[in-house]
Motif scaffolding. Sequence first.
Motif, PDB file in Angstrom:
ATOM      1  N   LYS A 210       0.795  -1.233   0.000  1.00 38.28           N
ATOM      2  CA  LYS A 210       0.000   0.000   0.000  1.00 38.28           C
ATOM      3  C   LYS A 210       0.824   1.278   0.000  1.00 38.28           C
ATOM      4  O   LYS A 210       0.359   2.318  -0.434  1.00 38.28           O
ATOM      5  N   LEU A 211       2.047   1.224   0.504  1.00 41.23           N
ATOM      6  CA  LEU A 211       2.864   2.431   0.607  1.00 41.23           C
ATOM      7  C   LEU A 211       3.398   2.823  -0.774  1.00 41.23           C
ATOM      8  O   LEU A 211       4.122   2.054  -1.402  1.00 41.23           O
ATOM      9  N   PRO A 212       3.040   3.999  -1.268  1.00 45.73           N
ATOM     10  CA  PRO A 212       3.520   4.412  -2.600  1.00 45.73           C
ATOM     11  C   PRO A 212       4.970   4.898  -2.558  1.00 45.73           C
ATOM     12  O   PRO A 212       5.463   5.342  -1.526  1.00 45.73           O
ATOM     13  N   MET A 213       5.621   4.783  -3.699  1.00 45.75           N
ATOM     14  CA  MET A 213       6.959   5.350  -3.860  1.00 45.75           C
ATOM     15  C   MET A 213       6.796   6.688  -4.566  1.00 45.75           C
ATOM     16  O   MET A 213       6.156   6.768  -5.623  1.00 45.75           O
ATOM     17  N   ALA A 214       7.365   7.714  -3.987  1.00 45.43           N
ATOM     18  CA  ALA A 214       7.281   9.043  -4.586  1.00 45.43           C
ATOM     19  C   ALA A 214       8.135   9.115  -5.849  1.00 45.43           C
ATOM     20  O   ALA A 214       9.146   8.410  -5.966  1.00 45.43           O
ATOM     21  N   PRO A 215       7.758   9.955  -6.797  1.00 41.21           N
ATOM     22  CA  PRO A 215       8.590  10.134  -7.993  1.00 41.21           C
ATOM     23  C   PRO A 215       9.944  10.744  -7.627  1.00 41.21           C
ATOM     24  O   PRO A 215      10.054  11.498  -6.667  1.00 41.21           O
ATOM     25  N   VAL A 216      10.948  10.370  -8.395  1.00 37.18           N
ATOM     26  CA  VAL A 216      12.294  10.903  -8.179  1.00 37.18           C
ATOM     27  C   VAL A 216      12.695  11.661  -9.451  1.00 37.18           C
ATOM     28  O   VAL A 216      12.996  11.053 -10.469  1.00 37.18           O
ATOM     29  N   PRO A 217      12.678  12.988  -9.401  1.00 40.74           N
ATOM     30  CA  PRO A 217      12.957  13.794 -10.591  1.00 40.74           C
ATOM     31  C   PRO A 217      14.434  13.780 -10.990  1.00 40.74           C
ATOM     32  O   PRO A 217      15.307  13.394 -10.201  1.00 40.74           O
ATOM     33  N   ALA A 218      14.689  14.238 -12.191  1.00 40.30           N
ATOM     34  CA  ALA A 218      16.048  14.244 -12.754  1.00 40.30           C
ATOM     35  C   ALA A 218      17.008  15.119 -11.960  1.00 40.30           C
ATOM     36  O   ALA A 218      18.211  14.875 -11.989  1.00 40.30           O
ATOM     37  N   ASP A 219      16.513  16.098 -11.229  1.00 43.93           N
ATOM     38  CA  ASP A 219      17.434  16.914 -10.433  1.00 43.93           C
ATOM     39  C   ASP A 219      17.921  16.162  -9.184  1.00 43.93           C
ATOM     40  O   ASP A 219      18.899  16.560  -8.561  1.00 43.93           O
ATOM     41  N   LYS A 220      17.269  15.072  -8.828  1.00 42.99           N
ATOM     42  CA  LYS A 220      17.710  14.228  -7.709  1.00 42.99           C
ATOM     43  C   LYS A 220      18.650  13.121  -8.171  1.00 42.99           C
ATOM     44  O   LYS A 220      19.555  12.731  -7.456  1.00 42.99           O
ATOM     45  N   ILE A 221      18.385  12.574  -9.364  1.00 45.82           N
ATOM     46  CA  ILE A 221      19.256  11.558  -9.958  1.00 45.82           C
ATOM     47  C   ILE A 221      19.165  11.701 -11.476  1.00 45.82           C
ATOM     48  O   ILE A 221      18.077  11.620 -12.047  1.00 45.82           O
ATOM     49  N   GLY A 222      20.286  11.964 -12.081  1.00 44.51           N
ATOM     50  CA  GLY A 222      20.327  12.158 -13.524  1.00 44.51           C
ATOM     51  C   GLY A 222      20.042  10.865 -14.279  1.00 44.51           C
ATOM     52  O   GLY A 222      20.095   9.774 -13.708  1.00 44.51           O
ATOM     53  N   ASP A 223      19.749  10.991 -15.559  1.00 40.59           N
ATOM     54  CA  ASP A 223      19.399   9.827 -16.368  1.00 40.59           C
ATOM     55  C   ASP A 223      20.508   8.776 -16.396  1.00 40.59           C
ATOM     56  O   ASP A 223      20.232   7.584 -16.277  1.00 40.59           O
ATOM     57  N   ALA A 224      21.754   9.186 -16.538  1.00 40.61           N
ATOM     58  CA  ALA A 224      22.864   8.229 -16.585  1.00 40.61           C
ATOM     59  C   ALA A 224      23.010   7.503 -15.248  1.00 40.61           C
ATOM     60  O   ALA A 224      23.207   6.283 -15.214  1.00 40.61           O
ATOM     61  N   ASP A 225      22.890   8.240 -14.143  1.00 39.02           N
ATOM     62  CA  ASP A 225      22.989   7.606 -12.823  1.00 39.02           C
ATOM     63  C   ASP A 225      21.793   6.695 -12.562  1.00 39.02           C
ATOM     64  O   ASP A 225      21.940   5.630 -11.959  1.00 39.02           O
ATOM     65  N   LEU A 226      20.618   7.091 -13.010  1.00 34.29           N
ATOM     66  CA  LEU A 226      19.430   6.258 -12.848  1.00 34.29           C
ATOM     67  C   LEU A 226      19.602   4.953 -13.625  1.00 34.29           C
ATOM     68  O   LEU A 226      19.320   3.874 -13.109  1.00 34.29           O
ATOM     69  N   LYS A 227      20.096   5.040 -14.831  1.00 30.61           N
ATOM     70  CA  LYS A 227      20.329   3.842 -15.634  1.00 30.61           C
ATOM     71  C   LYS A 227      21.335   2.921 -14.944  1.00 30.61           C
ATOM     72  O   LYS A 227      21.131   1.707 -14.864  1.00 30.61           O
TER      73      LYS A 227
END
Length: 77
Positions: free
Chosen positions: A50-67
């Motif tokens: 039931k606990l949702p995960m909040a969105p994590v925007p690109a200013d918190k983690i860039g696309d390369a780091d997210l990948k």
Amino acid sequence: QAGCTACHMTDKPMLGPSWQAVAAKYKGQPDAAARLADKVRKGSAGTWGKLPMAPVPADKIGDADLKALVTWVLKTR
């Protein structure tokens, strides 16, 4: 940096599932990396409870780091 470890651990569930559990759930799914990256960016609810995960925007983690993070999580044992 992105705050992932506030809710996730490698081998034990916390507020969110362990990264090992995520890797096991998505093992062998060809689109797993893209799906997980999308869930991180947009947030997610209902997959692990039931606990949702909040969105994590690109200013918190860039696309390369997210990948890189998603790739690592999917290889976690």
